[in-house]
Design a protein around this motif. Structure first.
Motif, PDB file in Angstrom:
ATOM      1  N   ALA A   1      -5.489   0.652  -9.511  1.00 56.67           N
ATOM      2  CA  ALA A   1      -6.562   1.585  -9.841  1.00 56.67           C
ATOM      3  C   ALA A   1      -6.468   2.865  -9.013  1.00 56.67           C
ATOM      4  CB  ALA A   1      -7.918   0.913  -9.615  1.00 56.67           C
ATOM      5  N   GLU A   2      -6.151   2.721  -7.729  1.00 56.37           N
ATOM      6  CA  GLU A   2      -6.139   3.886  -6.838  1.00 56.37           C
ATOM      7  C   GLU A   2      -4.946   4.799  -7.080  1.00 56.37           C
ATOM      8  OE1 GLU A   2      -6.273   4.972  -2.036  1.00 56.37           O
ATOM      9  OE2 GLU A   2      -6.410   2.874  -2.705  1.00 56.37           O
ATOM     10  N   PHE A   3      -3.773   4.210  -7.328  1.00 55.83           N
ATOM     11  CA  PHE A   3      -2.562   5.026  -7.393  1.00 55.83           C
ATOM     12  C   PHE A   3      -1.969   5.135  -8.802  1.00 55.83           C
ATOM     13  CE2 PHE A   3      -2.709   3.416  -2.987  1.00 55.83           C
ATOM     14  CZ  PHE A   3      -2.707   4.644  -2.314  1.00 55.83           C
ATOM     15  N   GLY A   4      -2.595   4.494  -9.783  1.00 59.64           N
ATOM     16  CA  GLY A   4      -2.118   4.599 -11.156  1.00 59.64           C
ATOM     17  C   GLY A   4      -0.763   3.951 -11.379  1.00 59.64           C
TER      18      GLY A   4
ATOM     19  N   ILE B   1       0.835  -1.205   0.000  1.00 61.69           N
ATOM     20  CA  ILE B   1       0.000   0.000   0.000  1.00 61.69           C
ATOM     21  C   ILE B   1       0.870   1.254   0.000  1.00 61.69           C
ATOM     22  CG2 ILE B   1      -1.636   1.347   1.377  1.00 61.69           C
ATOM     23  CD1 ILE B   1      -2.763  -1.389   2.372  1.00 61.69           C
ATOM     24  N   GLN B   2       1.867   1.270   0.874  1.00 62.61           N
ATOM     25  CA  GLN B   2       2.677   2.480   1.008  1.00 62.61           C
ATOM     26  C   GLN B   2       3.628   2.678  -0.165  1.00 62.61           C
ATOM     27  OE1 GLN B   2       4.232   3.469   4.839  1.00 62.61           O
ATOM     28  NE2 GLN B   2       2.526   2.533   5.939  1.00 62.61           N
ATOM     29  N   CYS B   3       4.131   1.596  -0.735  1.00 66.08           N
ATOM     30  CA  CYS B   3       4.958   1.726  -1.938  1.00 66.08           C
ATOM     31  C   CYS B   3       4.129   2.240  -3.116  1.00 66.08           C
ATOM     32  CB  CYS B   3       5.601   0.384  -2.289  1.00 66.08           C
ATOM     33  SG  CYS B   3       6.985  -0.074  -1.224  1.00 66.08           S
ATOM     34  N   ALA B   4       2.898   1.736  -3.231  1.00 66.14           N
ATOM     35  CA  ALA B   4       2.011   2.222  -4.289  1.00 66.14           C
ATOM     36  C   ALA B   4       1.711   3.707  -4.107  1.00 66.14           C
ATOM     37  CB  ALA B   4       0.717   1.415  -4.295  1.00 66.14           C
ATOM     38  N   ALA B   5       1.518   4.123  -2.856  1.00 65.12           N
ATOM     39  CA  ALA B   5       1.252   5.535  -2.571  1.00 65.12           C
ATOM     40  C   ALA B   5       2.447   6.417  -2.941  1.00 65.12           C
ATOM     41  CB  ALA B   5       0.901   5.709  -1.098  1.00 65.12           C
ATOM     42  N   LEU B   6       3.642   5.834  -2.916  1.00 58.56           N
ATOM     43  CA  LEU B   6       4.847   6.562  -3.335  1.00 58.56           C
ATOM     44  C   LEU B   6       5.029   6.545  -4.851  1.00 58.56           C
ATOM     45  CD1 LEU B   6       7.376   5.253  -0.633  1.00 58.56           C
ATOM     46  CD2 LEU B   6       6.377   7.548  -0.766  1.00 58.56           C
ATOM     47  N   GLY B   7       4.102   5.870  -5.551  1.00 63.88           N
ATOM     48  CA  GLY B   7       4.174   5.795  -7.003  1.00 63.88           C
ATOM     49  C   GLY B   7       5.048   4.679  -7.519  1.00 63.88           C
ATOM     50  N   ARG B   8       5.369   3.718  -6.660  1.00 68.46           N
ATOM     51  CA  ARG B   8       6.243   2.617  -7.053  1.00 68.46           C
ATOM     52  C   ARG B   8       5.419   1.473  -7.640  1.00 68.46           C
ATOM     53  NH1 ARG B   8      11.424   3.360  -5.324  1.00 68.46           N
ATOM     54  NH2 ARG B   8      11.852   1.237  -5.994  1.00 68.46           N
ATOM     55  N   ASN B   9       5.831   0.960  -8.792  1.00 65.50           N
ATOM     56  CA  ASN B   9       5.210  -0.229  -9.369  1.00 65.50           C
ATOM     57  C   ASN B   9       5.537  -1.440  -8.489  1.00 65.50           C
ATOM     58  OD1 ASN B   9       4.277   1.191 -11.729  1.00 65.50           O
ATOM     59  ND2 ASN B   9       6.386   1.129 -12.472  1.00 65.50           N
TER      60      ASN B   9
END
Length: 264
Positions: free
Chosen positions: A50-53, A22-30
């Motif tokens: 879907a949430e973080f693109g 979750i937190q890596c996705a929030a940082l924009g990390r694939n």
């Protein structure tokens, strides 16, 4: 080399691994999420994408199967550029050694020790192709002392600690930074929650929420910190325990851990 970079997280379907995702996705990390079959990892990946693109891939297999591990990791290296490895998958438990099955002992060693060493060894040449790359290995406060009624688990986490620090020194001066995290108690499931509560105030000392723990671990890993002990109480506890003779420390910790057996 593929231009998009990915963070690979093991044990990603629940608990701390899910929070890292979750937190890596929030940082924009694939993300590349590895978990056992039958979990909700695919759903997690879809929701985060879907949430973080971001892009999120899922590989479901048993990390204790070394042939499957090697096959999947080789596929991942061929198709994705991984610049961050988070070795989070692990297992433990509390029981007298004579009440612990051979299968359980073998599972702990294969998952905590062997799979961590193998996946790291396989990925290091790949990680080194990036100007900057990271390995975060999840150890435990249990790594700092032997513990009766756990025996194999703290030994496996001591391996993670030694393995990580040795790797960090070996790759000093390269773009690869290795960090090791020593979490205290984590309420990741009903079993661990009951065991922590059973210890009363002592069990709750150093207790952090999973999101808080993950945030500290990620931030400090990306800052290249070698040793990460999240939580002030855990750091104080570590310093105080280091002042005690080993025999006394072993008796104190083991006495408290013994209380967990009825909840295991």
């Amino acid at each position: 080399m593929h231009t998009a970079t990915y963070t690979l997280i093991t044990g990603a379907s629940s608990g701390l691994g899910k929070e890292f995702a979750i937190q890596c996705a929030a940082l924009g990390r694939n993300l590349i999420l590895i978990a056992l079959p039958g979990g909700n990892c695919a759903s997690i990946a879809r929701n985060l994408a879907a949430e973080f693109g971001i892009k999120a891939e899922v590989f479901e297999f048993d990390l204790t199967d070394s042939l499957a591990l090697q096959s999947h990791v080789e596929h991942i290296m061929t198709h994705f550029n991984v610049d961050f490895l988070i070795n989070n998958a692990g297992m433990g438990g509390t029981s007298a050694i004579m009440d612990t099955s051979l299968e359980r002992i073998d599972q702990i060693i294969q998952l905590n020790v062997r799979s961590t060493a193998l996946i790291t060894r396989l990925l290091i040449p790949h990680l080194l192709k990036n100007p900057k790359s990271y390995i975060m290995n999840i150890s435990s406060m249990a790594a700092f002392t032997p513990i009766a009624y756990k025996t194999v688990y703290p030994a496996s986490k001591a391996f993670i600690s030694s393995f990580s620090l040795g790797l960090r020194e070996e790759f000093a001066g390269t773009g690869l930074s290795v960090s090791v995290v020593y979490p205290g108690p984590i309420m990741t499931n009903s079993n661990t929650t009951r065991r922590i509560i059973s210890q009363g105030l002592k069990g709750k000392m150093g207790l952090l929420s999973t999101p808080e723990l993950a945030a500290i671990a990620l931030r400090r890993t990306l800052l290249h910190d070698p040793v990460i002990i999240p939580g002030l109480m855990n750091r104080i506890n570590h310093l105080l325990m280091n002042l005690l003779p080993l025999g006394m420390k072993l008796r104190i910790v083991s006495r408290e851990v013994k209380k967990e057996i009825q909840y295991a």
